[in-house]
Design a protein around this motif. Structure first.
Motif, PDB file in Angstrom:
ATOM      1  N   ASP A  22       0.826  -1.196   0.000  1.00  0.00           N
ATOM      2  CA  ASP A  22       0.000   0.000   0.000  1.00  0.00           C
ATOM      3  C   ASP A  22       0.868   1.256   0.000  1.00  0.00           C
ATOM      4  OD1 ASP A  22      -1.094  -2.327   1.518  1.00  0.00           O
ATOM      5  OD2 ASP A  22      -2.957  -1.176   1.407  1.00  0.00           O
ATOM      6  N   ARG A  23       1.830   1.297   0.890  1.00  0.00           N
ATOM      7  CA  ARG A  23       2.688   2.476   0.998  1.00  0.00           C
ATOM      8  C   ARG A  23       3.607   2.601  -0.212  1.00  0.00           C
ATOM      9  NH1 ARG A  23       2.291   5.144   5.715  1.00  0.00           N
ATOM     10  NH2 ARG A  23       1.228   4.093   7.454  1.00  0.00           N
ATOM     11  N   ARG A  41      -2.999   7.996  -6.848  1.00  0.00           N
ATOM     12  CA  ARG A  41      -2.098   7.174  -6.035  1.00  0.00           C
ATOM     13  C   ARG A  41      -2.819   6.632  -4.805  1.00  0.00           C
ATOM     14  NH1 ARG A  41       1.664  11.268  -7.176  1.00  0.00           N
ATOM     15  NH2 ARG A  41       1.374  12.174  -5.107  1.00  0.00           N
ATOM     16  N   THR A  42      -3.640   7.483  -4.186  1.00  0.00           N
ATOM     17  CA  THR A  42      -4.383   7.055  -3.007  1.00  0.00           C
ATOM     18  C   THR A  42      -5.355   5.926  -3.345  1.00  0.00           C
ATOM     19  OG1 THR A  42      -4.218   9.270  -2.049  1.00  0.00           O
ATOM     20  CG2 THR A  42      -5.941   7.818  -1.179  1.00  0.00           C
ATOM     21  N   ARG A  63      -5.441   7.530   4.406  1.00  0.00           N
ATOM     22  CA  ARG A  63      -5.875   7.342   3.021  1.00  0.00           C
ATOM     23  C   ARG A  63      -6.896   8.399   2.584  1.00  0.00           C
ATOM     24  NH1 ARG A  63      -4.536   1.915   1.413  1.00  0.00           N
ATOM     25  NH2 ARG A  63      -4.268   0.487   3.171  1.00  0.00           N
ATOM     26  N   SER A  87      -2.286  12.738  -7.148  1.00  0.00           N
ATOM     27  CA  SER A  87      -2.281  12.316  -5.754  1.00  0.00           C
ATOM     28  C   SER A  87      -3.526  11.487  -5.427  1.00  0.00           C
ATOM     29  CB  SER A  87      -2.212  13.543  -4.840  1.00  0.00           C
ATOM     30  OG  SER A  87      -2.300  13.164  -3.482  1.00  0.00           O
ATOM     31  N   ALA A 147      -3.490   2.631  -4.223  1.00  0.00           N
ATOM     32  CA  ALA A 147      -2.867   1.986  -3.068  1.00  0.00           C
ATOM     33  C   ALA A 147      -3.868   1.209  -2.226  1.00  0.00           C
ATOM     34  CB  ALA A 147      -2.170   3.037  -2.194  1.00  0.00           C
ATOM     35  N   GLN A 189       1.479   4.160  -2.893  1.00  0.00           N
ATOM     36  CA  GLN A 189       1.156   5.549  -2.562  1.00  0.00           C
ATOM     37  C   GLN A 189       2.371   6.449  -2.687  1.00  0.00           C
ATOM     38  OE1 GLN A 189      -2.171   6.122  -0.096  1.00  0.00           O
ATOM     39  NE2 GLN A 189      -1.141   7.552   1.266  1.00  0.00           N
ATOM     40  N   GLU A 190       3.550   5.888  -2.450  1.00  0.00           N
ATOM     41  CA  GLU A 190       4.785   6.666  -2.542  1.00  0.00           C
ATOM     42  C   GLU A 190       5.405   6.632  -3.937  1.00  0.00           C
ATOM     43  OE1 GLU A 190       7.175   4.945   0.498  1.00  0.00           O
ATOM     44  OE2 GLU A 190       5.767   5.474   2.106  1.00  0.00           O
ATOM     45  N   SER A 191       4.782   5.901  -4.865  1.00  0.00           N
ATOM     46  CA  SER A 191       5.248   5.818  -6.259  1.00  0.00           C
ATOM     47  C   SER A 191       6.685   5.322  -6.355  1.00  0.00           C
ATOM     48  CB  SER A 191       5.115   7.171  -6.957  1.00  0.00           C
ATOM     49  OG  SER A 191       3.771   7.543  -7.081  1.00  0.00           O
TER      50      SER A 191
END
Length: 580
Positions: free
Chosen positions: A87-88, A190-191, A176, A187, A194, A91-93
């Motif tokens: 997940d992270r 990405r959320t 989230r 953004s 994830a 989200q952090e690409s």
């Protein structure tokens, strides 16, 4: 060796590890890690030489890992720890990631490393797609290497003190949360990605609490941030501060207004709450510069037409089947000699949409309509006699989705896919002309065993027994390009018109022996009885699947698979016992 797989769920990765270990001559047992005592009982029952855990939501009991070597698959590179690694990472690409096989010990994810495999992370892919693709490829490679090292003896796993430790704690819904007024589109995407397909992103929409699943950018529609702008093929489009995103699925959050819902196409989930917004058609053909979402697309390269589709979770509702059939008929109207049917990556198809059926006012009627809609699609493929048809499987296929693939003249399958060509685990006899197409490919003995055993098989094993014609190596991201090249080669290396003529003659012969309509009628009669029998197991199994509830006989079902090696799969034309 005799290996015990211990997993919290018999998911796609566990199935693939099960199949690939069996392909290499190991006998494999499987057990659910639902509680400590069930794990202990499985160890006593199977007496394994090695324990492998592809996915765990709880720790293996201390008395088990202290007495047996237990290898844990962690979806992160060495030193990475925590329950939200993927997940992270999404989200952090992160551009690169890895999978580690480590030895179980007291502290989670802190054991010595038996194997680690890294991979490049393709941009714009959601967590679930990565998990079934790049992560699964790396996990299987790491497990096979770790098992090989353990079997050979003499290998000393590397303590994690030599790696930089990076703790990635649980990613909560508060972290989230989407700020529609402040977050730019990238953004937001990405959320959403994830949290796909679990646990979703909790959000307030149209006066209720929902979990959002999936995210795709939109380059034209605009509006007030958070506003629902349009619908398309069951998805909703919501405005961001600098653009918009498509969200294909929603799940109602439980609360004072009622119990939790199940994951559904967004427009189905919203029901009467859906605002009066335009329903934007899903174009089959899109310019390359467009950024939008459509679950069915058509392109041409010379004499080859590519009908690509991608439905969340691989499920195909009545509406989706009918839309795909309309698109297939369009593809047949084009001046091509070859149609390639399949997606670019992830699932091919898992058959009828059990969630939509479960949510229907009349599940029996919806089941009937769904199976007939899928039968219509399969029939259209089977009766295409004026050109060749290839089913291109970028990922897993099961039940009616596997039979859709077998309706084609050739099946090309990514080497990392898992096939489940059976229906028994959902309490169904099956349709989609399987009684014609499956024996036609593998013979009646193998077909009977595949249906009875109901075990997952690897793409390589599927190639051996005749379910698959060609394996496509390489990572998921390269599948579409490789299939395009293979299609051009196919058209150039054979006399297509001769093959089409032979195909047409064979179909006419088969029809004279037994019409397709007879296969369909026989299959559907069995299905009809199941759908309208209230106490048929199908209804309880479907409900458990949709609501993510435990199945009463899950442990017994895994015991049926235990001790299989897959080395004795029946090859078409040979007489042997099919053990998959």
């Amino acid at each position: 060796m005799h290996i015990l797989l211990v997993s919290s769920v018999f998911n796609s990765l566990t199935q693939r590890v099960f199949a690939e270990l069996g392909d290499r001559g190991h006998t494999v047992a499987a057990a659910l890690a639902d509680e400590d005592e069930s794990v202990r009982a499985a160890v006593r029952r199977h007496r394994p030489e090695l324990i492998v855990a592809p996915i765990l939501k709880s720790a293996i009991p201390r008395d088990v890992w202290s007495a047996h070597t237990c290898l844990i698959v962690h979806p992160g590179p060495p030193g990475d720890r925590g329950p939200s690694s993927l997940d992270r990472m999404v989200q952090e690409s992160c551009s690169h990631w890895g999978v580690t096989v480590l030895q179980a010990e007291e502290e989670f994810d802190a054991g010595a490393v038996w194997a680690a495999v890294d991979f490049a992370v393709p941009p714009g892919v959601g967590k679930s797609g990565l998990y079934r693709g790049e992560v699964a490829d790396a996990a299987v490679a790491a497990v096979l290497l770790a098992v090989e090292r353990f079997a050979a003896g003499g290998w000393t796993p590397q303590p994690q003190e030599g790696f930089a430790v990076c703790a990635r704690p649980y990613l909560s819904q508060d972290e989230r949360r989407i700020d529609w007024e402040g977050q730019p589109t990238e953004s937001v995407l990405r959320t959403l990605r994830a949290a796909d397909s679990q646990p979703g992103v909790r959000d307030e929409l149209l006066g209720a609490q929902w979990f959002l699943y999936g995210g795709y950018g939109e380059d034209r529609l605009r509006g007030r941030p958070g506003q629902v702008l349009a619908t398309r093929a069951g998805a909703i489009c919501r405005a961001t501060v600098d653009g918009a995103v498509w969200i294909p699925q929603l799940r109602r959050r439980g609360g004072p207004d009622g119990p939790p819902g199940i994951k559904l196409p967004a427009t189905v989930a919203l029901g009467d709450r859906l605002p009066d917004v335009p329903d934007v058609p899903a174009p089959l053909e899109l310019p390359e510069h467009r950024r939008t979402w459509s679950d069915i697309r058509y392109t041409e390269r010379g004499e080859a037409g590519f009908l690509r589709f991608s439905f969340p979770g691989g499920a195909m509702s009545t509406v989706q089947c009918r839309r795909l059939l309309a698109a297939y008929r369009y593809a047949r109207s084009r001046p091509t000699s070859l149609i390639v049917l399949g997606g670019e990556r992830d699932f091919f198809s898992n058959g009828i949409h059990l969630h939509v059926i479960e949510a229907a006012a009349d599940p029996a009627q919806e089941s009937w309509e769904n199976i007939n809609a899928l039968d219509d699609l399969v029939e259209a493929v089977l009766t295409t006699t004026d050109r060749l048809v290839v089913a291109a499987l970028p990922g897993n296929a099961a039940a009616g989705g596997a039979m859709l693939a077998l309706a084609a003249d050739e099946v090309w399958c990514r080497a990392g896919a898992v096939l489940n060509p059976h229906y028994r685990l959902m309490g169904l006899y099956g349709s989609e002309y399987w009684t014609y197409s499956l024996p036609r490919r593998v013979g009646s003995e193998v077909a009977t065993e595949l249906m009875a055993r109901a075990a997952p098989i690897s793409a390589a094993r599927a190639r051996e027994i005749g379910l698959v014609d060609r394996l496509v190596p390489g990572p998921p991201q390269e599948f579409a390009g490789e299939v395009t090249r293979m299609a051009a080669d196919l058209l150039g290396e054979c006399d297509v018109h001769v093959r089409i003529a032979v195909k047409k003659s064979a179909r006419e012969h088969d029809e004279s022996v037994k019409p397709l309509a007879a296969y369909r009628a026989e299959e559907l009669e069995r299905m009809r009885r199941t759908f309208w029998t209230p106490d048929a197991p199908y209804h309880a199994l479907r409900a458990a699947f949709a609501h993510k509830q435990p199945v009463a006989n899950a442990a017994e079902r895994l015991d049926e698979l235990s001790g299989l090696s897959a080395r004795h799969v029946l090859i078409a034309g040979q007489k042997a016992v099919c053990q998959i």
